[in-house]
Design a protein around this motif. Structure first.
Motif, PDB file in Angstrom:
ATOM      1  N   ASP A  90       0.829  -1.204   0.000  1.00 21.46           N
ATOM      2  CA  ASP A  90       0.000   0.000   0.000  1.00 21.46           C
ATOM      3  C   ASP A  90       0.863   1.254   0.000  1.00 21.46           C
ATOM      4  O   ASP A  90       0.601   2.217  -0.711  1.00 21.46           O
ATOM      5  N   LYS A  91       1.939   1.240   0.831  1.00 18.67           N
ATOM      6  CA  LYS A  91       2.848   2.383   0.887  1.00 18.67           C
ATOM      7  C   LYS A  91       3.534   2.585  -0.452  1.00 18.67           C
ATOM      8  O   LYS A  91       3.717   3.699  -0.927  1.00 18.67           O
ATOM      9  N   SER A  92       3.944   1.469  -1.064  1.00 17.24           N
ATOM     10  CA  SER A  92       4.612   1.544  -2.361  1.00 17.24           C
ATOM     11  C   SER A  92       3.675   2.106  -3.418  1.00 17.24           C
ATOM     12  O   SER A  92       4.053   2.949  -4.229  1.00 17.24           O
ATOM     13  N   GLN A  93       2.427   1.650  -3.399  1.00 15.74           N
ATOM     14  CA  GLN A  93       1.440   2.126  -4.370  1.00 15.74           C
ATOM     15  C   GLN A  93       1.141   3.607  -4.163  1.00 15.74           C
ATOM     16  O   GLN A  93       0.974   4.361  -5.112  1.00 15.74           O
ATOM     17  N   ALA A  94       1.102   4.025  -2.857  1.00 14.15           N
ATOM     18  CA  ALA A  94       0.843   5.436  -2.552  1.00 14.15           C
ATOM     19  C   ALA A  94       1.953   6.313  -3.105  1.00 14.15           C
ATOM     20  O   ALA A  94       1.716   7.394  -3.638  1.00 14.15           O
ATOM     21  N   ALA A  95       3.200   5.817  -2.970  1.00 15.06           N
ATOM     22  CA  ALA A  95       4.340   6.573  -3.497  1.00 15.06           C
ATOM     23  C   ALA A  95       4.252   6.684  -5.011  1.00 15.06           C
ATOM     24  O   ALA A  95       4.544   7.727  -5.587  1.00 15.06           O
ATOM     25  N   LYS A  96       3.814   5.597  -5.661  1.00 19.64           N
ATOM     26  CA  LYS A  96       3.692   5.608  -7.119  1.00 19.64           C
ATOM     27  C   LYS A  96       2.586   6.549  -7.578  1.00 19.64           C
ATOM     28  O   LYS A  96       2.644   7.107  -8.654  1.00 19.64           O
ATOM     29  N   ARG A  97       1.563   6.715  -6.720  1.00 19.30           N
ATOM     30  CA  ARG A  97       0.430   7.555  -7.101  1.00 19.30           C
ATOM     31  C   ARG A  97       0.714   9.037  -6.953  1.00 19.30           C
ATOM     32  O   ARG A  97      -0.095   9.865  -7.355  1.00 19.30           O
ATOM     33  N   LEU A  98       1.824   9.406  -6.321  1.00 16.20           N
ATOM     34  CA  LEU A  98       2.149  10.814  -6.143  1.00 16.20           C
ATOM     35  C   LEU A  98       2.262  11.470  -7.518  1.00 16.20           C
ATOM     36  O   LEU A  98       3.065  11.060  -8.350  1.00 16.20           O
TER      37      LEU A  98
END
Length: 268
Positions: A26-34
């Motif tokens: 989830d954290k990785s995906q959040a970073a990608k969504r920035l």
């Protein structure tokens, strides 16, 4: 019963591992969504703002005066810095560009994304605030725009703009007064009296009594990786008047940990 308990324990362990993996994902995906381009929702202070659906973003490479909190009054020029940032980021309702430092620090200690912020006319927001004397260069672990950021800061200091217009700018602290600024990001000025290697650390002492006087601490691995490109030996700094910037901690007196040579500037 014994076998059932054993399998139950294994299942619980697997479940915990799965949860950890999902959180990391989830954290990785959040970073990608920035986003690379966005509109600002609100401005928190001079170096922090929010984007809808993302949260707070920290401007890379600068530190601005702190706004008031539950336990502390606002620092001088805090409101001016916030207003200047709001004008830069939200003027005309145009989108801004968020640029990641290549191979550099991605998030700060509060897990906020660190980004350079550029306007549609090409101006760098951090650099603009430095030019106005409303921000300090925040080195951290080093960054690619440090040379131009330092140039902007030094010009504002020379021209006595913003915070630098104060008779005694609150950002500048003499070594004997550093003990009164624990927890604050400051520039501490003084002369290095001694340098010593103890275990895995190098210490630059501003006074004769290292247990009371201000000290700069540097991990030997950081010295080998970064500082040795600038200084051959810590003894080179003995006798030099320097200023070191960073967040002041407390360990046998006031102390700043230096992770990068840009944190140390010679005054002579």
């Amino acid at each position: 019963m014994i076998m059932r308990k054993k399998f139950s324990g294994i299942s619980l362990t697997l479940l915990l591992l799965l949860l950890v993996a999902l959180m990391a994902s989830d954290k990785s995906q959040a970073a990608k969504r920035l986003p690379l381009k966005a509109q600002v929702g609100s401005v928190w202070d001079g170096d922090t703002f929010t984007i809808h659906g993302v949260g707070r973003i920290r401007i890379m490479g600068i530190d601005t005066p702190e706004v008031s909190g539950k336990l502390k009054a606002a620092e001088p020029f805090a409101d001016t810095a916030r207003d200047a940032t709001e004008k830069l980021l939200m003027g005309g309702g145009k989108s801004i560009f968020l640029i990641k430092e290549k191979g550099g620090q991605d998030r700060d200690v509060f897990k906020r994304p660190l980004r350079y912020i550029e306007l549609q006319d090409g101006r760098d927001v951090g650099e603009e605030l430095l030019k106005q004397g409303l921000a300090l260069v925040y080195v951290g672990k080093g960054f690619s725009r440090s040379a131009r950021y330092f140039k902007a800061e030094m010009r504002a200091r020379s021209d006595k703009l913003g915070v630098w217009s104060e008779k005694n700018p609150h950002w500048l602290v003499k070594q004997k007064a550093a003990i009164h600024h624990v927890g604050d990001f400051r520039i501490v000025q003084g002369r290095v009296k001694a340098a010593a290697k103890v275990g895995s650390w190098i210490y630059l002492n501003y006074g004769k009594d290292y247990k009371k006087d201000f000290t700069v601490s540097i991990k030997i691995r950081d010295w080998k990786k970064h500082f040795r490109k600038v200084y051959k030996d810590p003894q080179q700094l003995v006798g030099q008047r320097i200023e070191v910037r960073g967040r002041i901690g407390l360990r046998n007196g006031a102390m700043i940990r230096a992770r990068h040579p840009d944190q140390i500037q010679k005054m002579e």
